[in-house]
Every structure is written in structure tokens, then in C-alpha cells.
Design an enzyme around this catalytic site. Structure first.
Site, PDB file in Angstrom:
ATOM      1  CE  LYS A  31      -3.723   2.134   2.750  1.00 48.45           C
ATOM      2  NZ  LYS A  31      -4.570   1.954   3.958  1.00 48.45           N
ATOM      3  CB  SER A  59      -7.518   4.123   3.335  1.00 47.35           C
ATOM      4  OG  SER A  59      -6.693   3.442   4.281  1.00 47.35           O
ATOM      5  CB  SER A  86      -7.984   1.232   6.208  1.00 44.73           C
ATOM      6  OG  SER A  86      -8.530   2.506   6.397  1.00 44.73           O
TER       7      SER A  86
END
Length: 473
Positions: free
Chosen positions: A83, A159, A183
Site C-alpha cells: 500500500k 483506505s 481500512s
């Protein structure tokens, strides 16, 4: 549709068996992954940076090691993604923000990245996130909108939405996500993938998240067994993270198949205060029956705490303010307006209100310690809804503009630092995936993995294919 014999259909566990038997090469697997990213990423925007040359170079080195019968580690030759909040040597870390430099590749790996490399993992690139990971959907001023492979008009959540879309479409096999309020679990529920927020302190995090001890790094995968394998690699101490510095390791795959027989499981449809879509509630109730049929004792029990959203927001908004107001006024003018608004709210929080929220966080954690003296696991929906259209932070006609309000099952367990996983468990009447959540006592991630494996064994979820994304393109 992806042919069943193609590398993209293989799990990490299967790939490693094929490498060992010299029936498949890491070069073939990485080449296939790169081809899939080229073909499918334009539809979903899962990756914001791909290092094709570097990945192929790593794959060739892995192929040579396997040919000699000398694999580097537990995941040698398995394609991975990181990520874009996490450092990767040689790649920029943009965090979904125009305020970060585009021409500044990192000269060091974060511990989680380093651990993957040390075990032979091949880093394909960086996956998209909303700006600084601030909300439960994935769009940003820098990278635009990330979409759900099941329906391109819908959000994959956030996210870690890029990692979830990549996992769902087999754009790599093992994916690093982060979770400070859901997330990892939110996008896994929306995309029919598996994700776990491990106990805080199991996976090292450096540099420290702006959200402090709310934030956890963890695996996002298609299968529970791949997640446990990945956790065995990244769940190690590191001197960079003083919360997680003790040298240690564990094989999280060793207890996966112990099942749930004899476990005491509390099923809470609403946590005592949430409202849930009937389809989601029906599937979660079905999951409770599956666990009972497999030998667990399952009772409908709420954990007994009041809605902690206000306290979570106090802690979270303060972290956002601390991060954002380090930027210059000019840089702040380039931020997502919603993030800037949240940071401004955080800046206005009185120190005594903050400390009271800390006290109530401790009380919540103590309540859950007592709860788990009676119950091994807690089962809930992961989310009360299925995915909603892109371009908004909340569903249409939602009574609040705050994304936290539609994820009431997630953030309480960031406050308590417990392990919590989202397991795919079917589809609602709108055709979109539904996830169920298992929560365990802190440092009993093994129980969460056992329950997740039992659920997956009893209900094999179907994952997206090329056809799923192209149908909505």
C-alpha cells in the site's frame, strides 16, 4: 475469464508447491501478473506504481534459486504489493497526495517490506489509497478513483482499496494493507477478499502512522491460508518499532486446521447499537449457524459497550491534525477538502477532551478483556451495507456525511487493538459481496485464523474474474 490453469488462479501455497516441483517458474508467474496489471488496472486503478523491470529481475533471481533447490525463504517467488503509505526502497511514497514529491524514491524499506523481501517475496509495486489513508473509500487528488471489480460504478472501500481490488483480480498474490479504523476490513468486505487486522504489536510499523496506536499493518489475500503464510513472514519484531521490537516469529499456518469445535463464540448482529441491511444480517446469521454446525457453541450476545464513535473520532481527528498542520499553508491548499475539514476539527479538540477519550479507550479495552474471558471469538457483520457508488464518502441519502458512521463494526477494535478479520461470505441481493467479521482476544490471532478457515471451508466464496470487471467497463 481467466483460464483455471493460469498462474493467476494459483494461491501462494500452490505456487510454492509448483516451484518446488519445477512445474512453474517465478518468471512465468510475475510475467503473467504484469500482463494482468497492464490489462485490468486501467479499469480499477488498483496500482499507482508498478516496477515491471525490477519485478522481473527479482523473479529471475528467484527462478535461479529454485532451480538450485535453495529458496531464499517462505514465499520465494510470490508476487506481492505494498500500500502506498508504506516505504518501498526505490519507489516513491506518494500517499495519494499532491503534497508529496514525485521524484523522491525511498532509499530504505519499511520493516514489513523488508521482511517480505528477506523471505523471497517479489514486490510488484504500490497500491492506491485515499489521501493519507483518511477515509473508508479510495479516491485521492493524486490518483483519482479506485473502483470495485464486481461493479465498476461502486467503491471497493478504503483506505486499502487498491490492495483489495488487486487481490480480487489476482493482480499479485500477497498484499500489504493498513487499518486504523477499518481500512483492511472495509475493502475486503466490499470486494469478497480476506483481510485481517492483526493484534497491535505483531506487525512492525515504521515510520509511525499519524494515527498512532490505532493503526495496524496486515495481510490482504484471496485465501485464509495465504494470509496465515504471509503473517508468518511479516509478523516479526523489528528494532525500528519500539512497540514491536522483541525478536520473535511464529508459524501462523500450523493451527489453521484445528477448526472451531469446542470454541465459545458470541454472535452480535448489531453490537447493541448499529443498524444493518437485512441481507447482510441474514448472511451473518447463516455464518453463525455454520460455526455451530462445525462444533462451536454460538449464542447471540452483545459485548455490552456503548457506541464509541465519538471517542474514536476524537483520537482519529487529532492524529489527522497532527499530520496535516505540519504542512505549509500552500500545501494544505492541495489537500482533499474532506481531510482538511477533519484535520481542522482535530485541531480544535481540547487536551482534556482528548485525554478523556484515551481513558474511555482503556475502559473499552478492559471491557473486551472481560468479555473474552467468557467468549473465545465475537462474530459480527464486517459492515452493515454493501458497496455504494464511487464519488462519495457515504452512501446516497445517508444521514451523516461522516464515513465512520457506516462502519460501526470496525473502529471499536482498533481502539482495543484486538485481531479482527473480514471473511467473504456470499452476496447480497444486489449481487455485491458481503463479509463477516471475527474478533478475538488481543494476541489470540490464532483463534481468529481458525474460525476464518472454518468459515471458508464451509462456504467457498467465489472471487472476481476478468469477466466481472469487463462486464462493468
Amino acid at each position: 475469464m481467466t483460464p483455471k490453469g493460469s498462474p493467476a488462479q494459483k494461491t501462494a501455497v500452490e505456487l510454492l508447491q509448483l516451484y518446488k516441483a519445477k512445474e512453474l517458474s517465478p518468471v512465468e508467474v510475475v510475467s503473467d501478473a504484469i500482463a494482468r496489471i497492464r490489462s485490468l488496472n486501467p479499469y480499477v486503478n488498483a496500482y499507482c506504481h508498478v516496477d515491471e523491470d525490477g519485478a522481473l529481475e527479482q523473479a529471475k533471481a528467484s527462478e535461479d534459486r529454485w532451480f538450485r533447490g535453495e529458496p531464499l525463504g517462505q514465499i520465494d517467488g510470490v508476487p506481492c504489493s505494498i500500500k502506498d503509505l508504506v516505504l518501498v526502497r526505490g519507489m516513491p511514497t506518494r500517499k495519494g497526495s499532491l503534497t508529496t514529491p514525485s521524484d523522491a524514491p525511498q532509499d530504505v524499506d519499511a520493516p514489513v517490506t523488508a521482511h517480505l523481501r528477506e523471505a523471497g517475496g517479489i514486490i510488484l509495486g504500490k497500491t492506491t489509497t485515499c489521501e493519507f489513508g483518511w477515509k473508508g473509500v479510495t479516491d485521492s487528488p493524486l490518483t483519482g478513483i479506485t473502483r470495485n471489480p464486481w461493479n465498476l460504478e461502486m467503491t471497493p472501500g478504503g483506505s486499502s482499496g487498491g490492495a483489495a481490488a488487486a487481490a480480487a483480480l489476482n493482480l499479485g498474490v500477497l498484499h500489504v494493507g493498513s487499518d486504523a479504523g477499518g481500512s483492511i476490513r472495509i475493502p475486503c468486505a466490499f470486494t469478497g477478499t480476506f483481510g485481517i487486522k492483526p493484534s497491535f504489536g505483531y506487525v512492525p510499523q515504521w515510520p509511525t502512522s499519524a494515527m498512532g496506536t490505532l493503526s495496524h499493518l496486515g495481510p490482504m489475500t484471496r485465501t485464509v491460508s495465504d494470509s496465515a503464510l504471509m503473517m508468518s513472514v511479516i509478523g516479526r519484531g523489528d528494532v525500528h518499532d519500539f512497540y514491536c521490537s522483541e525478536p520473535r516469529s511464529r508459524d501462523w499456518t500450523a493451527t489453521l486446521d484445528l477448526g472451531v469445535k469446542g470454541l465459545r463464540i458470541a454472535y452480535s448482529p448489531t453490537l447493541g447499537y448499529a443498524e444493518v441491511d437485512p441481507d447482510v444480517q441474514a448472511l451473518t446469521a447463516k455464518c453463525a449457524r455454520v460455526l455451530e454446525e462445525n462444533g462451536a457453541t454460538v449464542d447471540i450476545v452483545d459485548p455490552g459497550f456503548a457506541d464509541p464513535t465519538n471517542d474514536f473520532e476524537t483520537l482519529w481527528y487529532s492524529g489527522a491534525a497532527n499530520a496535516i498542520f505540519k504542512l505549509s499553508p500552500e500545501a494544505r491548499g492541495e489537500l482533499d477538502e474532506g481531510l482538511l475539514r477533519v484535520a481542522e476539527l482535530g485541531r480544535r479538540i481540547d487536551i482534556l477532551d482528548y485525554l478523556r477519550a484515551v481513558d474511555r479507550r482503556i475502559e473499552l479495552a478492559e471491557q473486551m478483556v472481560e468479555f473474552h474471558s467468557r467468549w473465545d471469538l465475537l462474530l459480527t457483520p464486517t459492515l452493515p451495507i454493501t458497496a455504494f457508488p464511487v464519488g462519495s464518502n457515504v452512501p446516497a441519502n445517508w444521514p451523516s456525511d461522516n464515513w465512520v458512521t457506516w462502519s460501526p463494526y470496525c473502529h471499536p477494535f482498533n481502539m482495543t487493538q484486538q485481531p479482527a478479520a473480514s471473511i467473504p461470505f456470499g452476496f447480497a441481493s444486489d449481487g455485491l459481496p458481503v463479509g463477516v467479521q471475527l474478533v478475538g482476544p488481543k494476541f489470540r490471532d490464532d483463534l481468529v485464523y481458525r474460525g476464518a478457515q472454518a468459515i471458508s471451508d464451509a462456504f467457498a466464496a467465489t472471487f472476481p474474474t476478468d469477466q466481472a470487471v469487463l462486464a462493468g467497463a
